[in-house]
Design an enzyme around this catalytic site. Sequence first.
Site, PDB file in Angstrom:
ATOM      1  N   LYS A  90      -0.794   4.924   4.505  1.00 20.09           N
ATOM      2  CA  LYS A  90      -1.732   4.012   5.184  1.00 20.09           C
ATOM      3  C   LYS A  90      -1.270   3.808   6.620  1.00 20.09           C
ATOM      4  O   LYS A  90      -0.118   3.448   6.864  1.00 20.09           O
ATOM      5  CB  LYS A  90      -1.814   2.679   4.446  1.00 20.09           C
ATOM      6  CG  LYS A  90      -2.843   1.723   5.031  1.00 20.09           C
ATOM      7  CD  LYS A  90      -3.046   0.520   4.130  1.00 20.09           C
ATOM      8  CE  LYS A  90      -3.966  -0.508   4.779  1.00 20.09           C
ATOM      9  NZ  LYS A  90      -5.316   0.046   5.055  1.00 20.09           N
ATOM     10  N   HIS A 135       0.829  -1.205   0.000  1.00 20.15           N
ATOM     11  CA  HIS A 135       0.000   0.000   0.000  1.00 20.15           C
ATOM     12  C   HIS A 135       0.864   1.255   0.000  1.00 20.15           C
ATOM     13  O   HIS A 135       2.067   1.205   0.289  1.00 20.15           O
ATOM     14  CB  HIS A 135      -0.923   0.019   1.227  1.00 20.15           C
ATOM     15  CG  HIS A 135      -2.115  -0.865   1.095  1.00 20.15           C
ATOM     16  ND1 HIS A 135      -2.052  -2.232   1.293  1.00 20.15           N
ATOM     17  CD2 HIS A 135      -3.409  -0.595   0.778  1.00 20.15           C
ATOM     18  CE1 HIS A 135      -3.254  -2.755   1.111  1.00 20.15           C
ATOM     19  NE2 HIS A 135      -4.094  -1.780   0.797  1.00 20.15           N
TER      20      HIS A 135
END
Length: 268
Positions: free
Chosen positions: A155, A151
Amino acid sequence: MIKTILFGACGKMGRVIGKALIDAVDIELVGAIDPYFKGEKYEKIIGTDKISLEVLGSIEELKEDFDVAVDFTNAEAAYQNIKKILQMGKRMVVGTTGLTQEMINEFKDLAVKNNTAILIAPNFALGAVLMIQLAKQVVKYFPDVEIIELHHNEKADAPSGTAILTAEILSEEMKKHNLTHKDATKVEKLPGSRGGKLDSINIHSVRLPGLVAHQEIIFGGLGQTLSIRHDALSRECYIPGVLMAIREIIKREGFFYGLESFLNREEA
């Protein structure tokens, strides 16, 4: 028309979802809630001329009635939002991650007590949901499996909710068929180098700029490997799943976890 309100309306995901709700022919966005943008014109924030809506700071400021609330905020804010909505007897679709099992259990009880419905989904991308369903079939034949999730570096939580859900589903399937994942590693020269572990399944998290949301499930067998991978290239990939969830939750009662709860509606 399904009257909908959106928590986190001005966040990165909120703006994408907000636009989609406005464009949907059977959904009406009647409330955009985001305390950081209170008082601003939502149409200017998302760049549309199809609506005139002032951003509200809280649910208490909402004067319109609604059918479904959608939440893309953070775990702390979502916890309060969800409790309020369920206590009102309204339905809810939640894409916020980082919710604890204790919170989720509380939401289950509230949904039943108030005769309403809630869906919490770690991932609304239909491709990601189908990836997990495919992996569930594969693990019966390839029980040696690991998960890599990648990600963007903003995040806040790791591993991702999708990776955890994947591991839970695969682990449950393995137990059902009395299968085990073999790992001969006895020494980690660097602590954590084998990743986190849910039951017997290792999960590896990568956080880098340039990434959006990606997951690869790698199965190993005698002389072969099999990989199933999903890549979210933009936040727009979540739109069909969110719209499906809104259209389905209005017909339901109770607690649902994961968008696959609605994909399997024909078999239910």
